[in-house]
Design a protein around this motif. Structure first.
Motif, PDB file in Angstrom:
ATOM      1  N   LYS A 228      -2.188  -8.333   8.116  1.00 32.16           N
ATOM      2  CA  LYS A 228      -3.232  -8.769   9.033  1.00 32.16           C
ATOM      3  C   LYS A 228      -2.659 -10.003   9.709  1.00 32.16           C
TER       4      LYS A 228
ATOM      5  N   ALA B 174       0.964   4.817   1.898  1.00 31.43           N
ATOM      6  CA  ALA B 174       0.399   5.538   3.043  1.00 31.43           C
ATOM      7  C   ALA B 174      -0.123   6.903   2.594  1.00 31.43           C
TER       8      ALA B 174
ATOM      9  N   VAL C 258      -5.019  -6.008  12.824  1.00 28.86           N
ATOM     10  CA  VAL C 258      -5.118  -5.557  11.436  1.00 28.86           C
ATOM     11  C   VAL C 258      -4.315  -4.282  11.256  1.00 28.86           C
ATOM     12  N   ASN C 259      -3.896  -4.071  10.028  1.00 26.35           N
ATOM     13  CA  ASN C 259      -3.150  -2.875   9.665  1.00 26.35           C
ATOM     14  C   ASN C 259      -1.870  -2.713  10.474  1.00 26.35           C
TER      15      ASN C 259
ATOM     16  N   THR D  85       1.330  -3.793   4.461  1.00 28.09           N
ATOM     17  CA  THR D  85       0.336  -3.837   5.535  1.00 28.09           C
ATOM     18  C   THR D  85      -0.045  -5.288   5.788  1.00 28.09           C
TER      19      THR D  85
ATOM     20  N   LYS E 155       0.852  -1.194   0.000  1.00 26.16           N
ATOM     21  CA  LYS E 155       0.000   0.000   0.000  1.00 26.16           C
ATOM     22  C   LYS E 155       0.879   1.233   0.000  1.00 26.16           C
TER      23      LYS E 155
ATOM     24  N   TYR F  42      -6.781   4.996  19.804  1.00 26.10           N
ATOM     25  CA  TYR F  42      -7.287   5.166  18.447  1.00 26.10           C
ATOM     26  C   TYR F  42      -8.771   5.456  18.544  1.00 26.10           C
TER      27      TYR F  42
ATOM     28  N   ASN G  36       1.650  -2.079   9.979  1.00 22.27           N
ATOM     29  CA  ASN G  36       2.341  -1.505   8.826  1.00 22.27           C
ATOM     30  C   ASN G  36       3.855  -1.559   8.959  1.00 22.27           C
TER      31      ASN G  36
END
Length: 142
Positions: free
Chosen positions: A53, A43, A67-68, A51, A41, A134, A70
């Motif tokens: 999972k 950013a 998940v995610n 990235t 990916k 988050y 990075n």
């Protein structure tokens, strides 16, 4: 299943499971993970990255998902690159892999796509960092 064919759920159990899934693992907790998906990916900053999972595959936290996660390529930041390579090494993406990529045509996107494909189903141990916030909720920090 009910006599009329409908399914039934235990709402309290579902709610508790949802709350447990959002509760971050304590700082220093070590878990064995497997890469369930990986992709190249870009950013929002324009940096290239892989990235991941991840899923815990055994122990007290089995099936917990991250998940995610990075792995950001930051060629202008030696410290960030040290972390990039350490994290790659943890999944078996080592000097030998990077040396072979130097003989593969294409640019950074192609190389990171190849790396992402190589990472699927690889296993490693993660140590949880200090939970991070988050959207107002404390989250795992693998």
């Amino acid at each position: 299943m009910q006599p009329n064919g409908e399914t039934s759920v235990t709402w309290g159990k579902l709610r508790q499971g949802a709350e447990d899934a959002m509760r971050p693992l304590p700082l220093g907790t070590r878990v064995p993970v497997v890469v369930t998906d990986a992709e190249y990916k870009r950013a929002s900053t324009g940096a290239d990255m892989v990235t991941l999972k991840l899923a815990v595959f055994e122990g007290d936290h089995i099936n917990r998902k991250f998940v995610n996660v990075n792995f950001v390529l930051s060629p202008d930041n030696p410290f960030a690159m040290t972390m990039f390579f350490r994290r790659m090494d943890a999944f078996g993406i080592n000097d030998q892999v990077f040396s072979q990529l130097e003989n593969v045509g294409g640019g950074t996107e192609r190389h990171l796509t190849i790396i992402a494909d190589l990472m699927v189903q690889r296993k490693a141990w993660l140590t949880m960092g200090e939970p991070r916030e988050y959207q107002g909720t404390a989250r795992d920090n693998p």
